[in-house]
Motif scaffolding. Sequence first.
Motif: not given
Length: 382
Positions: A199-208
Amino acid sequence: MSDKENKRKCFKCGSSPAEDGIKLFRALKPGTNNLVRCEQWAQYMYPGRNVSSVEFLKKIYNEHRMLCSKHFQEEDFTDLTRKYLLRTAVPRDIEQHVPIFVASQPGTSGVHSQVLTNITNQPAHGTIEQQELGQPGPSRSTNEACIEAGSRKPKTKKEQILQSKCMKYLQKICVLQKRVQALSAQTMLNAIADDNNVKKLSAKVTPAFALFLQGQIRNCNRKLRGRRWSREEKITALRIFKRSPTCYRLLRRLFTLPSPGTLKNLLSKIPFTVGCNEAVFKIMQKFVKSQKTTDNEYILMFDEMSLKKHLNYDCKSDLIEGFQDHGNQGRSENIAGYALVFMVGGIRKRVKQPIAHYFSSSFVTADRLAILIKEVMNIFIL
């Protein structure tokens, strides 16, 4: 069938595929899930011997010990051809009814016959120990072998019922083991997808990309028909597929993505009726509100192209497609040969979107074209 297959013989009765027309089945390879069945196979081939050793079971498998289809019952096969065994098949003695005729002794009137039943298969060449050591066994007459086999007691009804129950339980155990493996793998993937680090990694990348990453983790080890995708993941994949199908096929080899059939099913849910498409207009209204005022400058374009005349029945709408259809202006019995498409294009931004289409049997006349243009413009005004 090759010569090597023809030379092989059944370890129990000595039958061969070339002479007797039977099917041979190799002894099971011992593993963690089939030790019980391996021991049953070995006990049948070596009665009275301790077969609990894994090394002995591997030795039987490596020596290509085989049994023919005569040592299995009908319920052990997948079909009536008796070519393929079930995963839970175990060799058992099959009761046969072989008539043995014994000539009458001198002094008796006529010839009397005696029928011996319940005869089981016996080794064709000596005992099991002599076969293993390579020594020839004593030759016995057919009558002696049949009389000795007929002296064996058949299985009682209670034993047969217990045996059938054991076979059913073995099948259920195999099914449950597969379910446990699938559930454990699914639970592990779900735990990884819901992990805080992910989840932390997902917050630092684009939503797609975050959506793409979650889909990869969730479906990487699943079978093709067991993969599940959310609507957002399907829409993201559909954008790539509509941009370049060739590129999408290449990406499917590298990553886990929805199949083209799944994307086409999603696309078929959007209604594309003849005339102005209201669903497209609603999406365009949301798009216009999200843009700057200076960028909302568009032009209306239309073009006509020729089509191959063809009729097609749409089972969903219960309608025959291929006739002339001008939407609200009505249909005719003439087969359509041309398509008229209206498209909106951006002036300041590269935006193109078809908004309406019509089918005609010939070139659209000027009067009908003026009516269709007004119909499309009225929707923009509303």
